[in-house]
Design a protein around this motif. Structure first.
Motif, mmCIF file in Angstrom:
data_model
loop_
_atom_site.group_PDB
_atom_site.id
_atom_site.type_symbol
_atom_site.label_atom_id
_atom_site.label_comp_id
_atom_site.label_asym_id
_atom_site.label_seq_id
_atom_site.Cartn_x
_atom_site.Cartn_y
_atom_site.Cartn_z
ATOM 1 N N THR A 7 0.716 -1.149 0.005
ATOM 2 C CA THR A 7 -0.056 0.048 0.236
ATOM 3 C C THR A 7 0.931 1.376 0.105
ATOM 4 O O THR A 7 0.671 2.078 -0.653
ATOM 5 C CB THR A 7 -0.761 -0.006 1.145
ATOM 6 O OG1 THR A 7 -1.291 -1.221 1.431
ATOM 7 C CG2 THR A 7 -1.907 1.112 0.890
ATOM 8 N N GLU A 10 2.259 1.877 -3.329
ATOM 9 C CA GLU A 10 1.281 2.486 -4.254
ATOM 10 C C GLU A 10 1.267 4.216 -4.113
ATOM 11 O O GLU A 10 1.297 4.992 -5.062
ATOM 12 C CB GLU A 10 -0.032 1.836 -4.027
ATOM 13 C CG GLU A 10 0.000 0.664 -4.696
ATOM 14 C CD GLU A 10 -1.219 -0.482 -4.330
ATOM 15 O OE1 GLU A 10 -2.472 0.225 -3.622
ATOM 16 O OE2 GLU A 10 -1.292 -1.670 -4.278
ATOM 17 N N ASN A 11 1.230 4.342 -2.702
ATOM 18 C CA ASN A 11 1.104 5.949 -2.560
ATOM 19 C C ASN A 11 2.347 6.618 -2.597
ATOM 20 O O ASN A 11 2.193 7.585 -3.491
ATOM 21 C CB ASN A 11 1.132 6.203 -0.652
ATOM 22 C CG ASN A 11 -0.357 5.370 -0.124
ATOM 23 O OD1 ASN A 11 -1.304 5.276 -0.819
ATOM 24 N ND2 ASN A 11 -0.440 5.097 0.957
ATOM 25 N N ASP A 13 4.241 5.838 -5.311
ATOM 26 C CA ASP A 13 4.211 5.727 -6.736
ATOM 27 C C ASP A 13 3.377 6.801 -7.288
ATOM 28 O O ASP A 13 3.608 7.349 -8.133
ATOM 29 C CB ASP A 13 3.775 4.353 -7.234
ATOM 30 C CG ASP A 13 4.684 3.277 -7.375
ATOM 31 O OD1 ASP A 13 5.796 3.798 -6.956
ATOM 32 O OD2 ASP A 13 4.336 2.304 -7.409
ATOM 33 N N GLU A 14 2.162 7.076 -6.466
ATOM 34 C CA GLU A 14 1.300 8.194 -6.852
ATOM 35 C C GLU A 14 1.871 9.517 -6.586
ATOM 36 O O GLU A 14 1.809 10.255 -7.349
ATOM 37 C CB GLU A 14 -0.009 7.860 -6.279
ATOM 38 C CG GLU A 14 -1.300 8.754 -6.585
ATOM 39 C CD GLU A 14 -2.276 8.704 -5.810
ATOM 40 O OE1 GLU A 14 -2.605 7.416 -5.183
ATOM 41 O OE2 GLU A 14 -3.013 9.567 -5.252
ATOM 42 N N THR A 15 2.493 9.784 -5.382
ATOM 43 C CA THR A 15 2.976 10.924 -5.098
ATOM 44 C C THR A 15 4.206 11.393 -6.243
ATOM 45 O O THR A 15 4.323 12.463 -6.446
ATOM 46 C CB THR A 15 3.961 10.743 -3.934
ATOM 47 O OG1 THR A 15 2.969 10.274 -2.893
ATOM 48 C CG2 THR A 15 4.263 12.236 -3.389
ATOM 49 N N GLU A 16 4.812 10.255 -6.514
ATOM 50 C CA GLU A 16 6.083 10.388 -7.582
ATOM 51 C C GLU A 16 5.234 10.772 -9.085
ATOM 52 O O GLU A 16 6.159 11.496 -9.815
ATOM 53 C CB GLU A 16 7.157 9.387 -7.548
ATOM 54 C CG GLU A 16 7.763 9.248 -5.865
ATOM 55 C CD GLU A 16 9.016 8.614 -5.997
ATOM 56 O OE1 GLU A 16 9.275 7.619 -6.758
ATOM 57 O OE2 GLU A 16 9.655 8.752 -4.985
ATOM 58 N N SER A 17 4.292 10.053 -9.132
ATOM 59 C CA SER A 17 3.785 10.329 -10.465
ATOM 60 C C SER A 17 3.319 11.780 -10.722
ATOM 61 O O SER A 17 3.173 12.470 -11.847
ATOM 62 C CB SER A 17 2.602 9.341 -10.710
ATOM 63 O OG SER A 17 1.668 9.815 -9.883
ATOM 64 N N GLN A 18 3.139 12.405 -9.556
ATOM 65 C CA GLN A 18 2.742 13.792 -9.505
ATOM 66 C C GLN A 18 4.064 14.813 -9.577
ATOM 67 O O GLN A 18 4.131 15.867 -9.316
ATOM 68 C CB GLN A 18 1.936 14.255 -8.261
ATOM 69 C CG GLN A 18 0.426 13.462 -8.253
ATOM 70 C CD GLN A 18 -0.018 13.399 -6.905
ATOM 71 O OE1 GLN A 18 0.318 14.095 -5.812
ATOM 72 N NE2 GLN A 18 -1.321 12.932 -6.588
#
Ligand SMILES: Cc1ncc(COP(=O)(O)O)c(C=O)c1O
Length: 452
Positions: A7, A10-11, A13-18
């Motif tokens: 989890t 995933e968090n 990855d999401e932060t880094e995708s931003q």
């Protein structure tokens, strides 16, 4: 089961995708966010310690498992010029698995004290900086992330942290119930419960790798019968699981009828390659600050892995020398220190037992260790973890720190562990403060009338 780290990933990855970066790894985030109950309150006690003349309003620390009953004898022996004396050979690199002088001294001491008919070899020992490191190293050597380790509860809470924090092993409790069994004994462990839990985990398609027993038990002060230990070792062998015994309190058995048997003393261990033992100087020799722990294993492959890990968590050479000096002084160690230590622990425990029982508190009989385990459940407003914490905070406000039972994964709220191996004056004051709070709760009628 979705792992917490997945989890986190995933968090992240999401932060880094931003387009943002996270300062920590997923593991780092998980560790940084972990609650550290003992750490928080230990710090509070260290910042405001009770002192009979200098700080009477300070906190009496009956929560941290520290043995203070032999402080003078220890200080006197350690300041002898043979123990803590600098020598140039301590300045350089050394065998990270432990210098031979200490491994030999530990092997001789464990043989004398725990296994006179089954001599311990220094070649089967790895020294590390404390039992905590030993637990972490065994987790690394024996388990992969997501593997299962079983342990009976209540238990020393860091069994969970030491396997979970860095090695991400899933620690599953085998819950021993507070309700007395047919023989009237509470928190009893039986071999059936161990096998049932293994079967349950295997049916859920989990990889069950190991079982760990803390013997003598912290927080119960129990000593497990040798027949039960053998039965559990056989069960572990049947399922090809490792059997680990944490015997950090093995030289602090103060009940003369305890019938304590170290795993080192068993002649016909069902699976010697998967049987491992942990001990340290932290409790029996009251030297937690020395960070001197040891793993015994007969498995050459496990030993090789531990040797490799030891480089990250070795004990300084000067400290190893000082530890070896104490242990090799047989007259001081066996005839003076350990003997008097047991006597004083017995005295302190007996006094504590009498006072608590005298106030009508249900106390569980202990045979070893530094602690007494008793039930303040009847003085909770309701039998919940929240009300246990409420009583804990009230006790702390009144100047006494003890660890509440649910922190040891005790299922029934209301049990507390108090360390009695404190100074005489702290013991008197601490007990007085505990009993005052209990008495006030009785007087205020805050507790159910069946409280006794
Ligand atoms: C059962 C048990 N194992 C291990 C430890 C950790 O010992 P060390 O200070 O040597 O890391 C403790 C400390 O309280 C303990 O009670």
């Amino acid at each position: 089961m979705k792992r917490q780290c997945d989890t986190m990933k995933e968090n992240v990855d999401e932060t880094e995708s931003q387009g943002k970066t996270t300062p920590l790894s997923c593991r780092g985030i998980e560790l940084a966010e972990r609650k550290n109950f003992l750490g928080v309150y230990k710090a509070m006690c260290y910042n405001n310690p009770f002192h009979a003349t200098k700080n009477i309003k300070g906190i009496v620390n009956m929560g941290t498992a520290v043995n203070r009953v032999m402080e003078e004898e220890l200080a006197e022996r350690l300041t002898n010029s043979d123990a803590l004396r600098f020598d140039q050979r301590y300045q350089h690199y050394f065998n990270p698995s432990g210098v031979l002088e200490l491994r030999q001294a530990v092997a001789d001491t464990l043989t004398r004290q725990l296994a006179p008919d089954n001599p311990v070899s220094p070649d089967n020992l790895v020294i590390m900086n404390g039992a905590t490191s030993c637990l972490d190293a065994l987790a690394y050597a024996l388990c992969d992330p997501g593997d299962v380790l079983l342990t009976p509860t209540p238990v020393y809470a860091r069994i969970f942290s030491d396997f979970e924090e860095r090695c991400q092993v899933d620690v599953m409790p085998i819950v021993c119930k507070a309700v007395p069994d047919n023989a009237g004994e509470s928190f009893q462990l039986c071999k059936e419960a161990v096998e049932d839990k293994i079967v349950e985990a295997l049916s859920a398609k989990r990889r069950v790798r190991a079982f760990i027993l803390v013997n003598p038990n912290n927080p119960l002060g129990d000593v497990y019968p040798p027949s039960l230990i053998l039965d559990i070792m056989k069960i572990c062998a049947k399922y090809e699981m490792h059997f680990i015994c944490d015997e950090i309190y093995s030289l602090s058995v103060f009940d003369e009828d305890a019938n304590f048997h170290s795993v080192l003393s068993f002649k016909d261990v069902p699976d010697p390659e998967r049987t491992h033992f942990i001990w340290a100087m932290s409790k029996d020799f009251a030297l937690a600050g020395f960070r001197t722990g040891v793993i015994h294993t007969r498995s050459s492959s496990v030993k090789k892995c531990l040797d490799a890990v030891a480089v990250y968590q070795s004990t300084p050479a000067l400290i190893q020398h000082a530890s070896a000096t104490l242990l090799s002084d047989k007259a001081w160690c066996d005839d003076l220190y350990l003997k008097i230590n047991r006597q004083r622990l017995r005295e302190r425990y007996t006094r504590c037992l009498a006072k608590l029982k005298g106030a009508g508190i249900n106390v569980r009989k202990a045979k070893a260790g530094l602690f007494i385990w008793f039930n303040l459940g009847p003085y909770l407003r309701s039998r919940t973890k929240e009300d246990e914490m409420d009583l804990f905070r009230e006790l702390l406000e009144r100047g006494v720190y003890m660890v509440p039972g649910t922190q040891f994964y005790c299922e029934e709220p209301g049990w507390f562990r108090a360390i009695f191996a404190v100074s005489e004056v702290e013991l008197e004051e601490g007990l007085k403060r505990i009993l005052q709070v209990v008495e006030e709760r009785k007087q205020k009628g805050q507790v159910p009338s069946r409280a006794a």
